[in-house]
Design an enzyme around this catalytic site. Structure first.
Site, PDB file in Angstrom:
ATOM      1  N   GLY A 187       3.796  -5.929 -10.341  1.00 43.02           N
ATOM      2  CA  GLY A 187       4.321  -7.281 -10.119  1.00 43.02           C
ATOM      3  C   GLY A 187       5.133  -7.787 -11.298  1.00 43.02           C
TER       4      GLY A 187
ATOM      5  N   GLY B 162       3.500  -0.055  -8.580  1.00 45.02           N
ATOM      6  CA  GLY B 162       2.281   0.758  -8.609  1.00 45.02           C
ATOM      7  C   GLY B 162       2.394   2.032  -7.794  1.00 45.02           C
TER       8      GLY B 162
ATOM      9  CE  LYS C 141       2.625  -7.268   3.869  1.00 44.57           C
ATOM     10  NZ  LYS C 141       1.669  -8.169   3.231  1.00 44.57           N
TER      11      LYS C 141
ATOM     12  NE  ARG D 297      -2.434  -0.025 -15.254  1.00 41.62           N
ATOM     13  CZ  ARG D 297      -2.690  -0.650 -14.119  1.00 41.62           C
ATOM     14  NH1 ARG D 297      -3.932  -0.984 -13.815  1.00 41.62           N
ATOM     15  NH2 ARG D 297      -1.715  -0.954 -13.295  1.00 41.62           N
TER      16      ARG D 297
HETATM   17  P1  ADP Z   1       5.114  -0.360  -4.952  1.00 40.14           P
HETATM   18  O1  ADP Z   1       3.645  -0.429  -5.301  1.00 40.14           O
HETATM   19  O2  ADP Z   1       5.771   0.865  -5.525  1.00 40.14           O
HETATM   20  O3  ADP Z   1       5.845  -1.620  -5.278  1.00 40.14           O
HETATM   21  P2  ADP Z   1       4.614  -1.120  -2.224  1.00 40.14           P
HETATM   22  O4  ADP Z   1       3.247  -1.545  -2.596  1.00 40.14           O
HETATM   23  O5  ADP Z   1       5.604  -2.144  -1.856  1.00 40.14           O
HETATM   24  O6  ADP Z   1       5.220  -0.159  -3.357  1.00 40.14           O
HETATM   25  O7  ADP Z   1       4.549  -0.154  -0.964  1.00 40.14           O
HETATM   26  C1  ADP Z   1       3.792   1.040  -0.944  1.00 40.14           C
HETATM   27  C2  ADP Z   1       3.153   1.253   0.380  1.00 40.14           C
HETATM   28  O8  ADP Z   1       4.103   1.210   1.433  1.00 40.14           O
HETATM   29  C3  ADP Z   1       2.495   2.607   0.461  1.00 40.14           C
HETATM   30  O9  ADP Z   1       1.112   2.426   0.664  1.00 40.14           O
HETATM   31  C4  ADP Z   1       3.139   3.276   1.650  1.00 40.14           C
HETATM   32  O10 ADP Z   1       2.230   4.027   2.434  1.00 40.14           O
HETATM   33  C5  ADP Z   1       3.683   2.108   2.436  1.00 40.14           C
HETATM   34  N1  ADP Z   1       4.799   2.517   3.302  1.00 40.14           N
HETATM   35  C6  ADP Z   1       5.965   3.050   2.919  1.00 40.14           C
HETATM   36  N2  ADP Z   1       6.730   3.341   3.991  1.00 40.14           N
HETATM   37  C7  ADP Z   1       6.032   2.980   5.086  1.00 40.14           C
HETATM   38  C8  ADP Z   1       6.280   3.023   6.487  1.00 40.14           C
HETATM   39  N3  ADP Z   1       7.416   3.506   6.973  1.00 40.14           N
HETATM   40  N4  ADP Z   1       5.317   2.540   7.315  1.00 40.14           N
HETATM   41  C9  ADP Z   1       4.165   2.058   6.830  1.00 40.14           C
HETATM   42  N5  ADP Z   1       3.867   1.983   5.515  1.00 40.14           N
HETATM   43  C10 ADP Z   1       4.788   2.439   4.646  1.00 40.14           C
HETATM   44 MG    MG Z   2       1.977  -1.285  -4.233  1.00 40.59          MG
END
Ligand code: ADP
Ligand code: MG
Length: 394
Positions: free
Chosen positions: A375, A352, A199, A37
């Site tokens: 976000g 992230g 989620k 960053r």
């Molecule tokens: P980003 O930060 O890229 O937006 P998220 O925060 O939504 O992504 O999701 C990332 C998290 O989701 C990671 O910690 C990963 O371990 C978890 N994850 C991905 N697939 C699964 C799964 N099948 N079961 C449980 N956790 C998962």
């Molecule tokens: Mg995340």
């Protein structure tokens, strides 16, 4: 309404307030453990120095609960920045106050000061008028380069702009708006979105808005489990948002009505838990009762990669599995490779964890744009008005 960029502002010799995102991870002994960053902010800072501005940088770091806390001091950041710039960086003793005022008023043209952690005051996140005015009093011109904080209305991202009519975007902010903005405009087709992560509830806004724009949507990660269950699948011990099944169902219906392909995993890498040593590839709609789906399976990865290979525009948010753990990282890596190999396509990655996964894969330089906003990039693609961007309009 128009928004200026730093190159359109007359900053020579002026006091320039630059809101940067120096919210970096620290090691337990208080060193900067990842300076990405800080590096991302360098083009704007160097530009300002070269133009002879008196540069006042400000950022938050962590969550110090609205009071000074040495653990969250920007001191290690100031030290790292000084190394990277090969120039002196003066850190103030508090974000606003007599000490800060003195440092700022002593600044010579081309010199750099960094205000101490903005969240050492509760008034920063409260977008307080007095605090905003105090920050503004240090400068003649305001530039925001902290895209990752643009979805927050805080004193340093919004309040301050009421007191500084001369304002605009830094170079990083400009790049974010340019590339994320492209995804919302006329794009080359096919446009493929790859959405994963934890989620449905975090991402439904983006899913909904992208549905009207993309040709195909590839869904992986834990989020896919909720969609699979909504279609009648047996998910075993997989992470499923039971209260989002109806939402998932109505999303799939909408997609079908519009003729958008939403591709869900056909197979999954499953195990009893993240630490379990027996890992199996199973049908995604029939996960054995004692197992959880923790990554997309090889057949799914191949299918997703084929779709990605044909894409001309790609947006990716959210890992395909628990990529932090080696047995469940293959799906995410396969997607990273496919996106990196999509020659001639515009590819944008945001979020992230997805960005961390791409960095880990070593393929980051093959991606058109890696967003620094988690976000903020999602809210941008939801077409929500980001307060930090709206505040820069003149
Ligand atoms: P980003 O930060 O890229 O937006 P998220 O925060 O939504 O992504 O999701 C990332 C998290 O989701 C990671 O910690 C990963 O371990 C978890 N994850 C991905 N697939 C699964 C799964 N099948 N079961 C449980 N956790 C998962
Ligand atoms: Mg995340």
């Amino acid at each position: 309404m128009a928004t200026k960029t730093i190159s359109e502002l007359d900053i020579a010799g002026r006091r320039l307030f630059v809101r940067v995102d120096f919210n970096v991870p620290l090691t337990p002994d208080g060193k900067v453990s990842d300076d990405t960053r800080i590096r991302e902010s360098l083009p704007t800072i160097r530009f300002a120095i070269e133009k002879g501005a008196r540069v006042i940088l400000a950022s938050h770091l962590g969550r110090p609960k609205g009071k000074p806390d040495k653990k969250f001091s920007l001191e290690p950041v100031a030290a790292r920045l000084a190394e990277l710039l090969d120039a002196e960086v003066t850190l103030t003793d508090e974000p606003v106050g007599d000490g800060a005022r003195k440092v700022v008023s002593d600044l010579r043209a081309g010199a750099v000061a960094l205000l101490e952690n903005l969240r050492f005051s509760p008034l920063e996140e409260a977008n307080d008028e007095g605090f905003s005015r105090a920050l503004a009093s240090y400068a003649d011109i305001y530039v925001n380069d902290a895209f990752g904080s643009a979805h927050r209305a805080h004193a340093s991202t919004v309040g301050i702009t009421r007191f500084l009519a001369n304002k605009g975007m830094g170079l990083l902010m400009e790049r974010e708006v340019k590339f994320l903005g492209k995804l919302l405009g006329e794009v080359e087709r096919p446009f493929v979105a790859i959405i994963g992560g934890a989620k449905v509830s975090d991402k439904i806004g983006v899913l909904d808005n992208l549905l009207g724009r993309v040709d195909q949507m590839l869904v992986g990660g834990a989020m896919a489990n909720t969609f699979l269950k909504a279609k009648g699948g047996q998910l075993g011990r997989s992470l499923v948002e039971e209260d989002k099944l109806a939402l998932a169902r109505s999303f799939l219906r909408k997609a079908e009505e519009r003729g958008i392909d939403v591709l869900l995993p056909r197979d999954a890498v499953a195990a009893a838990g993240i630490k379990a040593d027996s890992v199996r590839v199973v049908q995604s709609m029939a996960i054995p009762e004692e197992l959880a789906a923790l990554d997309i399976g090889p057949e799914t990865a191949r299918g997703f990669a084929d779709t990605i290979a044909r894409a001309k525009t790609i947006f990716w948010n959210g890992p395909m599995g628990v990529f932090e753990s080696a047995p469940f990282a293959a799906g995410t890596l396969a997607i990273a490779k496919a996106v990196a190999a999509a020659a001639g396509a515009l590819s944008v990655v945001g979020g992230g964890d997805s960005v961390a996964a791409v960095q880990k894969s070593g393929l980051a330089d093959k991606i058109t744009h890696i967003s620094t906003g988690g976000g903020a990039s999602l809210e941008f693609l939801e077409e929500k008005k980001l307060p930090g961007l709206a505040a820069l309009e003149t």
